[in-house]
Design a protein around this motif. Structure first.
Motif, PDB file in Angstrom:
ATOM      1  N   ASP A   1       0.822  -1.198   0.000  1.00 42.22           N
ATOM      2  CA  ASP A   1       0.000   0.000   0.000  1.00 42.22           C
ATOM      3  C   ASP A   1       0.864   1.259   0.000  1.00 42.22           C
ATOM      4  O   ASP A   1       2.021   1.244   0.430  1.00 42.22           O
ATOM      5  CB  ASP A   1      -0.908   0.017   1.234  1.00 42.22           C
ATOM      6  CG  ASP A   1      -1.956  -1.087   1.186  1.00 42.22           C
ATOM      7  OD1 ASP A   1      -2.354  -1.470   0.070  1.00 42.22           O
ATOM      8  OD2 ASP A   1      -2.374  -1.557   2.262  1.00 42.22           O
ATOM      9  N   TRP A   2       0.281   2.350  -0.440  1.00 40.16           N
ATOM     10  CA  TRP A   2       0.938   3.647  -0.409  1.00 40.16           C
ATOM     11  C   TRP A   2       1.339   3.967   1.037  1.00 40.16           C
ATOM     12  O   TRP A   2       0.599   3.684   1.961  1.00 40.16           O
ATOM     13  CB  TRP A   2      -0.015   4.713  -0.940  1.00 40.16           C
ATOM     14  CG  TRP A   2       0.540   6.096  -0.828  1.00 40.16           C
ATOM     15  CD1 TRP A   2       0.214   7.022   0.106  1.00 40.16           C
ATOM     16  CD2 TRP A   2       1.525   6.684  -1.661  1.00 40.16           C
ATOM     17  NE1 TRP A   2       0.929   8.162  -0.093  1.00 40.16           N
ATOM     18  CE2 TRP A   2       1.761   7.980  -1.176  1.00 40.16           C
ATOM     19  CE3 TRP A   2       2.256   6.255  -2.759  1.00 40.16           C
ATOM     20  CZ2 TRP A   2       2.671   8.847  -1.746  1.00 40.16           C
ATOM     21  CZ3 TRP A   2       3.163   7.118  -3.333  1.00 40.16           C
ATOM     22  CH2 TRP A   2       3.360   8.385  -2.834  1.00 40.16           C
ATOM     23  N   GLY A   3       2.528   4.518   1.207  1.00 45.93           N
ATOM     24  CA  GLY A   3       2.957   4.929   2.538  1.00 45.93           C
ATOM     25  C   GLY A   3       3.823   3.918   3.266  1.00 45.93           C
ATOM     26  O   GLY A   3       4.243   4.157   4.394  1.00 45.93           O
ATOM     27  N   THR A   4       4.086   2.798   2.648  1.00 44.15           N
ATOM     28  CA  THR A   4       4.986   1.814   3.255  1.00 44.15           C
ATOM     29  C   THR A   4       6.024   1.411   2.207  1.00 44.15           C
ATOM     30  O   THR A   4       5.993   1.880   1.083  1.00 44.15           O
ATOM     31  CB  THR A   4       4.224   0.596   3.814  1.00 44.15           C
ATOM     32  OG1 THR A   4       5.118  -0.180   4.610  1.00 44.15           O
ATOM     33  CG2 THR A   4       3.617  -0.256   2.712  1.00 44.15           C
ATOM     34  N   SER A   5       6.950   0.569   2.621  1.00 44.30           N
ATOM     35  CA  SER A   5       7.991   0.112   1.703  1.00 44.30           C
ATOM     36  C   SER A   5       8.449  -1.269   2.129  1.00 44.30           C
ATOM     37  O   SER A   5       8.109  -1.747   3.217  1.00 44.30           O
ATOM     38  CB  SER A   5       9.187   1.071   1.730  1.00 44.30           C
ATOM     39  OG  SER A   5       9.835   0.985   2.993  1.00 44.30           O
ATOM     40  N   ALA A   6       9.257  -1.890   1.299  1.00 46.68           N
ATOM     41  CA  ALA A   6       9.808  -3.197   1.655  1.00 46.68           C
ATOM     42  C   ALA A   6      10.651  -3.073   2.914  1.00 46.68           C
ATOM     43  O   ALA A   6      10.618  -3.937   3.799  1.00 46.68           O
ATOM     44  CB  ALA A   6      10.635  -3.750   0.499  1.00 46.68           C
ATOM     45  N   ALA A   7      11.427  -2.002   3.035  1.00 47.75           N
ATOM     46  CA  ALA A   7      12.276  -1.818   4.216  1.00 47.75           C
ATOM     47  C   ALA A   7      11.437  -1.670   5.480  1.00 47.75           C
ATOM     48  O   ALA A   7      11.796  -2.220   6.532  1.00 47.75           O
ATOM     49  CB  ALA A   7      13.183  -0.605   4.033  1.00 47.75           C
ATOM     50  N   VAL A   8      10.327  -0.968   5.404  1.00 49.23           N
ATOM     51  CA  VAL A   8       9.434  -0.826   6.566  1.00 49.23           C
ATOM     52  C   VAL A   8       8.877  -2.188   6.962  1.00 49.23           C
ATOM     53  O   VAL A   8       8.842  -2.548   8.136  1.00 49.23           O
ATOM     54  CB  VAL A   8       8.293   0.179   6.268  1.00 49.23           C
ATOM     55  CG1 VAL A   8       7.219   0.109   7.329  1.00 49.23           C
ATOM     56  CG2 VAL A   8       8.851   1.584   6.151  1.00 49.23           C
ATOM     57  N   GLU A   9       8.429  -2.959   5.982  1.00 46.17           N
ATOM     58  CA  GLU A   9       7.889  -4.288   6.278  1.00 46.17           C
ATOM     59  C   GLU A   9       8.971  -5.206   6.839  1.00 46.17           C
ATOM     60  O   GLU A   9       8.722  -5.994   7.747  1.00 46.17           O
ATOM     61  CB  GLU A   9       7.256  -4.892   5.026  1.00 46.17           C
ATOM     62  CG  GLU A   9       6.069  -4.105   4.492  1.00 46.17           C
ATOM     63  CD  GLU A   9       4.960  -3.928   5.522  1.00 46.17           C
ATOM     64  OE1 GLU A   9       4.554  -4.930   6.151  1.00 46.17           O
ATOM     65  OE2 GLU A   9       4.506  -2.782   5.711  1.00 46.17           O
ATOM     66  N   LEU A  10      10.172  -5.104   6.315  1.00 48.93           N
ATOM     67  CA  LEU A  10      11.290  -5.905   6.807  1.00 48.93           C
ATOM     68  C   LEU A  10      11.634  -5.526   8.245  1.00 48.93           C
ATOM     69  O   LEU A  10      11.924  -6.385   9.073  1.00 48.93           O
ATOM     70  CB  LEU A  10      12.503  -5.721   5.901  1.00 48.93           C
ATOM     71  CG  LEU A  10      13.721  -6.565   6.186  1.00 48.93           C
ATOM     72  CD1 LEU A  10      13.388  -8.052   6.140  1.00 48.93           C
ATOM     73  CD2 LEU A  10      14.820  -6.245   5.186  1.00 48.93           C
ATOM     74  N   GLN A  11      11.572  -4.247   8.563  1.00 43.72           N
ATOM     75  CA  GLN A  11      11.873  -3.781   9.915  1.00 43.72           C
ATOM     76  C   GLN A  11      10.882  -4.354  10.923  1.00 43.72           C
ATOM     77  O   GLN A  11      11.229  -4.588  12.075  1.00 43.72           O
ATOM     78  CB  GLN A  11      11.843  -2.254   9.957  1.00 43.72           C
ATOM     79  CG  GLN A  11      12.332  -1.682  11.259  1.00 43.72           C
ATOM     80  CD  GLN A  11      13.808  -1.930  11.490  1.00 43.72           C
ATOM     81  OE1 GLN A  11      14.595  -1.864  10.568  1.00 43.72           O
ATOM     82  NE2 GLN A  11      14.177  -2.221  12.705  1.00 43.72           N
ATOM     83  N   LYS A  12       9.648  -4.625  10.522  1.00 43.43           N
ATOM     84  CA  LYS A  12       8.664  -5.243  11.411  1.00 43.43           C
ATOM     85  C   LYS A  12       9.080  -6.652  11.789  1.00 43.43           C
ATOM     86  O   LYS A  12       8.820  -7.112  12.893  1.00 43.43           O
ATOM     87  CB  LYS A  12       7.300  -5.276  10.744  1.00 43.43           C
ATOM     88  CG  LYS A  12       6.678  -3.901  10.563  1.00 43.43           C
ATOM     89  CD  LYS A  12       5.362  -4.020   9.807  1.00 43.43           C
ATOM     90  CE  LYS A  12       4.772  -2.670   9.496  1.00 43.43           C
ATOM     91  NZ  LYS A  12       3.549  -2.775   8.681  1.00 43.43           N
ATOM     92  N   VAL A  13       9.736  -7.353  10.866  1.00 42.23           N
ATOM     93  CA  VAL A  13      10.170  -8.720  11.097  1.00 42.23           C
ATOM     94  C   VAL A  13      11.493  -8.752  11.861  1.00 42.23           C
ATOM     95  O   VAL A  13      11.714  -9.608  12.708  1.00 42.23           O
ATOM     96  CB  VAL A  13      10.329  -9.478   9.755  1.00 42.23           C
ATOM     97  CG1 VAL A  13      10.897 -10.868   9.957  1.00 42.23           C
ATOM     98  CG2 VAL A  13       8.991  -9.546   9.041  1.00 42.23           C
ATOM     99  N   LEU A  14      12.389  -7.843  11.548  1.00 38.68           N
ATOM    100  CA  LEU A  14      13.733  -7.817  12.124  1.00 38.68           C
ATOM    101  C   LEU A  14      13.994  -6.473  12.815  1.00 38.68           C
ATOM    102  O   LEU A  14      14.855  -5.714  12.416  1.00 38.68           O
ATOM    103  CB  LEU A  14      14.762  -8.033  11.015  1.00 38.68           C
ATOM    104  CG  LEU A  14      14.572  -9.268  10.156  1.00 38.68           C
ATOM    105  CD1 LEU A  14      15.515  -9.242   8.964  1.00 38.68           C
ATOM    106  CD2 LEU A  14      14.792 -10.518  10.977  1.00 38.68           C
TER     107      LEU A  14
END
Length: 121
Positions: free
Chosen positions: A103-116
């Motif tokens: 979705d608009w407003g997020t990125s792969a890095a943001v999603e990765l940071q949630k995991v790690l």
């Protein structure tokens, strides 16, 4: 500094061609080590083809995964990635390259940071 590049697709090859003249001893990993060995010869680059486990034993890891594969990989390797610098070059796009998968407003890095959350990204 010990650097590993994971992946032999166009992004992995591009990174290898760009970084290998600048840094000696870069490790290159693929699911198929023979493919890396063949590409090293074909591209005439000075890198070290290694198996997956040795590749994760680096200070800096640059992955070239599709976004759909990134989060499951990060979750699976969470403990092996502790204390490493993980460089994320993902563009979360659809297979037909027509749209983003996030979705608009997020990125792969943001999603990765949630995991790690405690890794350097």
């Amino acid at each position: 500094m010990n650097i590993t590049i994971l992946g032999t697709g166009s992004m992995g090859r591009g990174l290898i061609k760009t970084l290998s003249p600048l840094h000696q001893g870069i490790k290159w990993v693929s699911r198929n080590r023979e493919k890396v060995i063949d590409l090293v010869d074909e591209l005439k680059v000075d890198v070290i083809p290694v198996d997956y486990e040795l590749g994760l034993d680096a200070d800096v890891i640059i992955h070239t995964f599709w976004f759909r594969d990134l989060i499951p990989w990060a979750e699976e390797n969470r403990n092996k990635l502790k204390g490493k610098v993980l460089v994320d070059i993902v563009n979360p796009i659809t297979l037909d390259f027509n749209d983003f998968t996030l979705d608009w407003g997020t990125s792969a890095a943001v999603e990765l940071q949630k995991v790690l959350p405690k890794l350097k990204l």
